[in-house]
Each structure stands twice: as structure tokens, then as C-alpha cells.
Design a protein around this motif. Structure first.
Motif, mmCIF file in Angstrom:
data_model
loop_
_atom_site.group_PDB
_atom_site.id
_atom_site.type_symbol
_atom_site.label_atom_id
_atom_site.label_comp_id
_atom_site.label_asym_id
_atom_site.label_seq_id
_atom_site.Cartn_x
_atom_site.Cartn_y
_atom_site.Cartn_z
ATOM 1 N N ALA A 1 3.432 8.709 24.307
ATOM 2 C CA ALA A 1 4.711 8.067 24.014
ATOM 3 C C ALA A 1 5.441 8.798 22.895
ATOM 4 O O ALA A 1 6.660 9.033 22.979
ATOM 5 N N VAL B 1 9.091 10.835 22.890
ATOM 6 C CA VAL B 1 10.185 10.479 21.987
ATOM 7 C C VAL B 1 10.672 11.691 21.204
ATOM 8 O O VAL B 1 11.878 11.904 21.038
ATOM 9 N N ASN C 1 14.361 6.658 30.306
ATOM 10 C CA ASN C 1 13.024 6.394 30.833
ATOM 11 C C ASN C 1 13.076 5.346 31.942
ATOM 12 O O ASN C 1 12.411 5.477 32.981
ATOM 13 N N VAL D 1 6.556 3.694 24.987
ATOM 14 C CA VAL D 1 7.716 4.377 24.411
ATOM 15 C C VAL D 1 8.558 3.392 23.595
ATOM 16 O O VAL D 1 9.051 3.732 22.511
ATOM 17 N N ASN E 1 9.239 3.789 19.654
ATOM 18 C CA ASN E 1 10.588 3.753 19.101
ATOM 19 C C ASN E 1 10.685 2.757 17.946
ATOM 20 O O ASN E 1 11.318 3.030 16.920
#
Length: 308
Positions: free
Chosen positions: A74, A78, A252, A274, A278
Motif C-alpha cells: 500500500a 501511495v 485505485n 491504501v 493515506n
């Protein structure tokens, strides 16, 4: 002899025992605060743990604090391409500049509106308060920024609207209200001008207020994404952090629902992880900033609660 008496008083104070009712109230208070702290910490720990888990594990077992399978997929998605680091730099710069300029404007405005010798303070205060109750709406605001000020695809469209707000000005005005007007008069007697009085006498006494309002301003700039979505189009290469993370999540999701997603194993595309990554990247720096201003923030919030 005096030292001995002080020691005896301290020893006698140490032997004071709490009554049963005091123990019950204190125990209930500690228990409630502990449970409340756990309720606040556990969700953040879940976010951190889930961000380091594999997508297949999350789909099979759900979110978890300590993942059995640690994965950095993930975070790789990013930070892929390095756009997020440029967004970090832009957001940090806008936060520092916006907070500094906003504090200067708000503190001077709050001080001026509280001066007893300022004839128009009530009228200006009314107009500031009026704007917090009634607004023109999104369409006139968008036309004002793009057609009148010509700030389309300009970072000033994000920076300027957050510099000050009616609520922060009113809050600063109430902070300044606690400072005796005699301090300003003493500065005038010594021959100081208004700006010198503000900088040398008033501003040092506003540290709790500056820390409180500064934290609010910094949070608003750090979490800003709405103004970016309105005024920063795809032609702008670098966008603020929150909006960049928002675009990553959207891309995504689009990949999942697109035709190309039919030829890719969806389990290999991190989605929930993800989102958690974030959240960690977005909240981490601002969470680390809070302990440095906590002392001033708490005193700023509670100022005026005790009358002197």
C-alpha cells in the motif's frame, strides 16, 4: 526551626487520607478517562496495523491491530512516482506561510476591534459576524475567484480563503479582551506608537491565543482539499497533500471498476490498505506537532475561565 516546621507540615500533609466518597469519585474519573483514551487510541492503532497488512489478509479476516502478514504494498503504491513528496513539500509550505500570515492578520484585527478608542469597532465586528451567518453560495463564490480575481489554477485560490475566518477573529477578540486597556495607555504615555504597543506589549501576552488559533489554522491548511478540487485542475502538476491522496484513492477505485480490472486479480490491488496508508501519511506529521503546542493550546482554551 522554620525548616523543621515546614517538614512537619509536609509530613502531616502526606498523611492526609481521602474519604470513601473521594476515592469512589476519583476511581470513577480515572476509569472513565482510561476507557475514553483507549477508545481514542484503538482506532488509530487499527489504521496503522491495517496499512501494513496485505490486501488478501484484510479481505479474509478484516482489519486488525497486529497483522499476521506484513506488507508494504500500500505504501509503495501511495509513494509511487514521487508525487506525494512534492505534495508534502507544497502542503508544508502553504501551512507555514498561511499560518504565519493568518496569525498576523487575525491578531491585529482582534486587537483593533477590542481597542476602546477605535470608533468603528462595533460596526466592523457586526459585518464580520454577519458573514458567518449568511453566505452567497458556491456559484457566486466560484465566479468571484475565477472571473473577478482570476485565480483559477493558482495556489492563492487555496491559500487566501483560509487565512482568516469570522470565528477565529471573534475568538482572538475575546482573548484580547482579557488584557487590561491600561497596558495600551501606559505604552502611549511612554511615547510608543500603536504598532510598537501591539508588538512589544500585547503580542507577548497572547502566546496561548496564538498557539490555539495557530493550531486551528495549521489544521485547516493541512487538511485542505475542497478548495483544491474547485480551483486546481489537472493542469497543475503539484497539488496539496490531501487532494493528492484523494486522487490516489479515486484512481485505485477506478482501476477496480474499469475493464482493465477484469484482467487483473483484484486481490492484488490494494484498496482498503491504501486508504489506511493515506490516513497514516496524512495525520502522522500533524499528530507529532500537537505535543509541542499542547501546553499553550490547553491554556488558550481555558483562558477566561478563571476571573482575576
Amino acid at each position: 526551626m522554620a525548616k523543621k516546621e515546614d517538614k512537619d507540615l509536609m509530613d502531616s500533609g502526606a498523611k492526609v487520607r481521602l474519604g470513601t466518597s473521594d476515592k469512589i469519585i476519583r476511581g470513577f474519573g480515572y476509569t472513565f478517562i482510561t476507557l475514553y483514551a483507549i477508545c481514542c487510541i484503538v482506532p488509530f492503532l487499527i489504521i496503522i496495523g491495517t496499512s501494513f497488512a496485505s490486501e488478501s489478509l484484510i479481505r479474509a479476516e478484516g482489519v486488525q491491530i497486529i497483522p499476521r502478514e506484513v506488507s508494504l504494498q500500500a505504501y509503495r503504491m501511495v509513494v509511487k512516482g514521487g508525487a506525494i513528496w512534492r505534495s508534502y513539500a507544497l502542503t508544508i509550505l502553504m501551512t507555514l506561510v498561511g499560518t504565519g500570515v493568518g496569525l498576523s492578520i487575525i491578531s491585529m484585527t482582534g486587537y483593533a476591534l477590542q481597542r476602546k478608542d477605535f470608533a468603528f469597532r462595533n460596526g466592523i465586528s457586526f459585518f464580520i459576524y454577519f458573514t458567518s451567518l449568511f453566505q452567497a453560495g458556491l456559484a457566486p463564490y466560484y465566479l468571484l475567484m475565477t472571473q473577478t480575481y482570476h485565480l483559477k489554477d493558482n495556489y492563492l485560490a487555496v491559500l487566501l480563503p483560509l487565512l482568516m475566518s469570522p470565528w477565529l477573529i471573534i475568538l482572538m477578540k475575546n482573548f484580547v479582551k482579557a488584557i487590561p486597556h491600561e497596558i495600551t495607555e501606559s505604552g502611549k504615555i511612554d511615547g510608543a506608537g500603536d504598532f510598537r504597543i501591539f508588538v512589544s506589549l500585547i503580542l507577548p501576552m497572547l502566546k496561548p491565543a496564538l498557539a490555539t488559533i495557530g493550531l486551528f489554522l495549521a489544521l485547516s491548511y493541512w487538511n485542505e482539499w475542497y478548495q483544491s478540487s474547485l480551483f486546481l485542475s489537472s493542469q497543475v502538476s503539484v497539488k496539496p497533500l490531501q487532494y493528492t491522496l484523494y486522487e490516489i484513492v479515486n484512481k485505485n477505485d477506478m482501476l477496480k471498476n474499469s475493464v482493465a480490472g477484469q484482467y487483473v486479480n483484484l486481490a492484488d490491488i490494494p484498496q482498503e490498505t491504501v486508504k489506511m496508508a493515506n490516513a497514516v501519511l496524512a495525520t502522522g506529521p500533524i499528530v507529532l506537532l500537537y505535543p509541542f503546542v499542547q501546553k499553550y493550546f490547553i491554556s488558550g482554551i481555558t483562558v477566561g475561565a478563571v476571573k482575576g
